[in-house]
Write a protein that holds these residues in place. Structure first.
Motif, PDB file in Angstrom:
ATOM      1  N   TRP A 173      -1.208   2.937  -6.479  1.00 54.37           N
ATOM      2  CA  TRP A 173      -2.265   3.536  -5.113  1.00 54.37           C
ATOM      3  C   TRP A 173      -1.850   4.639  -5.497  1.00 54.37           C
ATOM      4  O   TRP A 173      -2.775   5.754  -4.459  1.00 54.37           O
ATOM      5  CB  TRP A 173      -0.841   3.126  -3.955  1.00 54.37           C
TER       6      TRP A 173
ATOM      7  N   PRO B 117       0.868  -1.243  -0.249  1.00 61.15           N
ATOM      8  CA  PRO B 117       0.199   0.028   0.013  1.00 61.15           C
ATOM      9  C   PRO B 117       0.860   1.186  -0.190  1.00 61.15           C
ATOM     10  O   PRO B 117       1.962   1.426   0.607  1.00 61.15           O
ATOM     11  CB  PRO B 117      -0.596   0.138   1.299  1.00 61.15           C
TER      12      PRO B 117
ATOM     13  N   LEU C 291      -7.309   3.502  -8.499  1.00 65.63           N
ATOM     14  CA  LEU C 291      -7.770   2.982  -6.835  1.00 65.63           C
ATOM     15  C   LEU C 291      -8.791   2.797  -7.049  1.00 65.63           C
ATOM     16  O   LEU C 291      -9.191   1.823  -6.182  1.00 65.63           O
ATOM     17  CB  LEU C 291      -6.986   4.018  -5.848  1.00 65.63           C
TER      18      LEU C 291
END
Length: 75
Positions: A39, A33, A45
């Protein structure tokens, strides 16, 4: 992964649930993460989180729906 979770919901075959959970674990392990494009790009996302929400709901009640898996997704 959504297709695997849906297959578990329709058939009850635990192999589908295990495969979906394995893919989730693998993705998180390979893409920690906060690291990388997975991300940092909002569209990427958003699509992933929508898919994960469906996976969590579809796998509710399966043998892979454990607190550990939930914790990994929330982390």
């Amino acid at each position: 992964m959504v297709h695997l979770a849906r297959a578990w919901r329709l058939t009850g075959d635990d192999g589908f649930a295990e495969a979906a959970a394995g893919h989730l674990d693998g993705f998180i392990a390979q893409n920690p993460p906060g690291t990388g494009i997975h991300w940092r790009v909002g569209l990427e996302l958003g699509m992933r989180l929508t898919s994960w929400a469906w996976i969590v709901e579809l796998l509710r009640g399966s043998p892979v729906a454990t607190p550990e898996l939930g914790g990994a997704l929330l982390a």
